[in-house]
Write a protein that holds these residues in place. Sequence first.
Motif, PDB file in Angstrom:
ATOM      1  N   GLY A 147       1.758   9.678 -13.626  1.00 28.60           N
ATOM      2  CA  GLY A 147       2.298   8.258 -13.514  1.00 28.60           C
ATOM      3  C   GLY A 147       3.161   7.901 -12.378  1.00 28.60           C
ATOM      4  O   GLY A 147       3.818   6.710 -12.557  1.00 28.60           O
ATOM      5  N   VAL A 148       3.355   8.658 -11.408  1.00 29.51           N
ATOM      6  CA  VAL A 148       4.008   8.244 -10.296  1.00 29.51           C
ATOM      7  C   VAL A 148       3.262   7.232  -9.265  1.00 29.51           C
ATOM      8  O   VAL A 148       2.038   7.839  -8.772  1.00 29.51           O
ATOM      9  CB  VAL A 148       4.260   9.477  -9.380  1.00 29.51           C
ATOM     10  N   PRO A 149       3.622   6.426  -9.105  1.00 28.61           N
ATOM     11  CA  PRO A 149       2.692   5.240  -8.021  1.00 28.61           C
ATOM     12  C   PRO A 149       2.761   5.793  -6.767  1.00 28.61           C
ATOM     13  O   PRO A 149       3.709   6.339  -6.202  1.00 28.61           O
ATOM     14  CB  PRO A 149       3.646   3.895  -8.431  1.00 28.61           C
ATOM     15  N   LEU A 150       1.589   5.549  -5.873  1.00 28.13           N
ATOM     16  CA  LEU A 150       1.563   5.727  -4.758  1.00 28.13           C
ATOM     17  C   LEU A 150       1.612   4.462  -3.709  1.00 28.13           C
ATOM     18  O   LEU A 150       0.377   3.679  -3.798  1.00 28.13           O
ATOM     19  CB  LEU A 150       0.157   6.397  -4.669  1.00 28.13           C
ATOM     20  N   ARG A 151       2.645   4.112  -3.472  1.00 23.47           N
ATOM     21  CA  ARG A 151       2.807   2.653  -2.830  1.00 23.47           C
ATOM     22  C   ARG A 151       1.862   2.381  -1.665  1.00 23.47           C
ATOM     23  O   ARG A 151       1.226   1.341  -1.499  1.00 23.47           O
ATOM     24  CB  ARG A 151       4.068   2.384  -2.398  1.00 23.47           C
ATOM     25  N   HIS A 152       1.449   3.376  -0.895  1.00 24.62           N
ATOM     26  CA  HIS A 152       1.012   3.046   0.280  1.00 24.62           C
ATOM     27  C   HIS A 152      -0.633   3.014  -0.088  1.00 24.62           C
ATOM     28  O   HIS A 152      -1.467   1.929   0.685  1.00 24.62           O
ATOM     29  CB  HIS A 152       0.997   4.365   1.450  1.00 24.62           C
ATOM     30  N   ILE A 153      -0.922   3.556  -1.205  1.00 30.23           N
ATOM     31  CA  ILE A 153      -2.531   3.202  -1.554  1.00 30.23           C
ATOM     32  C   ILE A 153      -2.594   2.008  -2.075  1.00 30.23           C
ATOM     33  O   ILE A 153      -3.468   1.108  -1.793  1.00 30.23           O
ATOM     34  CB  ILE A 153      -2.907   4.562  -2.500  1.00 30.23           C
ATOM     35  N   GLU A 154      -1.479   1.509  -3.072  1.00 34.56           N
ATOM     36  CA  GLU A 154      -1.438   0.140  -3.859  1.00 34.56           C
ATOM     37  C   GLU A 154      -1.412  -0.963  -2.526  1.00 34.56           C
ATOM     38  O   GLU A 154      -2.208  -1.827  -2.711  1.00 34.56           O
ATOM     39  CB  GLU A 154      -0.269   0.080  -4.395  1.00 34.56           C
ATOM     40  N   GLN A 155      -0.949  -0.624  -1.530  1.00 37.91           N
ATOM     41  CA  GLN A 155      -0.820  -1.606  -0.491  1.00 37.91           C
ATOM     42  C   GLN A 155      -1.905  -1.605   0.595  1.00 37.91           C
ATOM     43  O   GLN A 155      -1.835  -2.253   1.762  1.00 37.91           O
ATOM     44  CB  GLN A 155       0.553  -1.375   0.206  1.00 37.91           C
ATOM     45  N   GLY A 156      -2.672  -0.608   0.641  1.00 34.14           N
ATOM     46  CA  GLY A 156      -3.698  -0.530   1.491  1.00 34.14           C
ATOM     47  C   GLY A 156      -3.255   0.223   2.756  1.00 34.14           C
ATOM     48  O   GLY A 156      -4.042  -0.413   3.910  1.00 34.14           O
TER      49      GLY A 156
END
Length: 264
Positions: A131-140
């Motif tokens: 459940g830890v978000p991966l911001r760099h992947i979310e933001q491309g």
Amino acid sequence: MTRLEPPALVSPQQARTLFRSGTDVPTAGWAPGYAQANLVCVPADWAEDLRLFCERNPQPCPVLDVTGPGSFRTRLAPDADLRSDLPRYRVWENGELIAEPVDATAFWRDDLVTFLIGCSFTFESQLAAEGVPLRHIEQGRNVSMYVTNRPCRPAGRLSGPLVVSMRPVPAALVATARRVTRAMPAVHGAPVHSGDPAALGIADLSRPDFGDPVRAEPGDVPVFWACGVTPQAAVTASRPPFALTHAPGRMFLTDIRDEHYRTG
């Protein structure tokens, strides 16, 4: 620079085929569930210095495989070609970056010894599963990487600063991120720091030394892991006559499942 979302079901072999054909992208999120690796190639007469540097600095430089001189094969993916199967490379002469080719075959030398070093992208599948978000992947985006004020232990002719990667993590999940990654020391293990970047000598998170700036969401805390770009900082500082590396964030995708490197 090409932007391409990581295909959800791509295999490491399919990814390497795309990279061999010229697809140039950060590899975070590619072939989820499989380990990724940093690549550092040095002439054979520098290999012992690099081996000792990795031994003395195991958190940023955990070695997964070392080839014989001139070999472009690895047990981590026996059908792969280390000269062509990464999205982008860096070529160094006397510590100066002279080229960033998508295929390094023309720069290959028969005396090169290749070190494949664990990469934090390997633990991202487990972070996501917890459940830890991966911001760099979310933001491309490529992950943010920074040169710190912490020196590595020197070894022979090699010395240089620690490099870290940063992921913004919701404050309530920092302990989860620490627990998940501590169980994977072969791919950098637990964070080296969380919170104030100034403690690592980082003045501005919006200006990474490598990779892209990644936007934090409200309530996120910057969390820093030792990074396999550290040997590139040592190449810059120590000026070996020649070196070949991956471009930051553009890794070698192995055929090894990430759980192989999980200790608990």
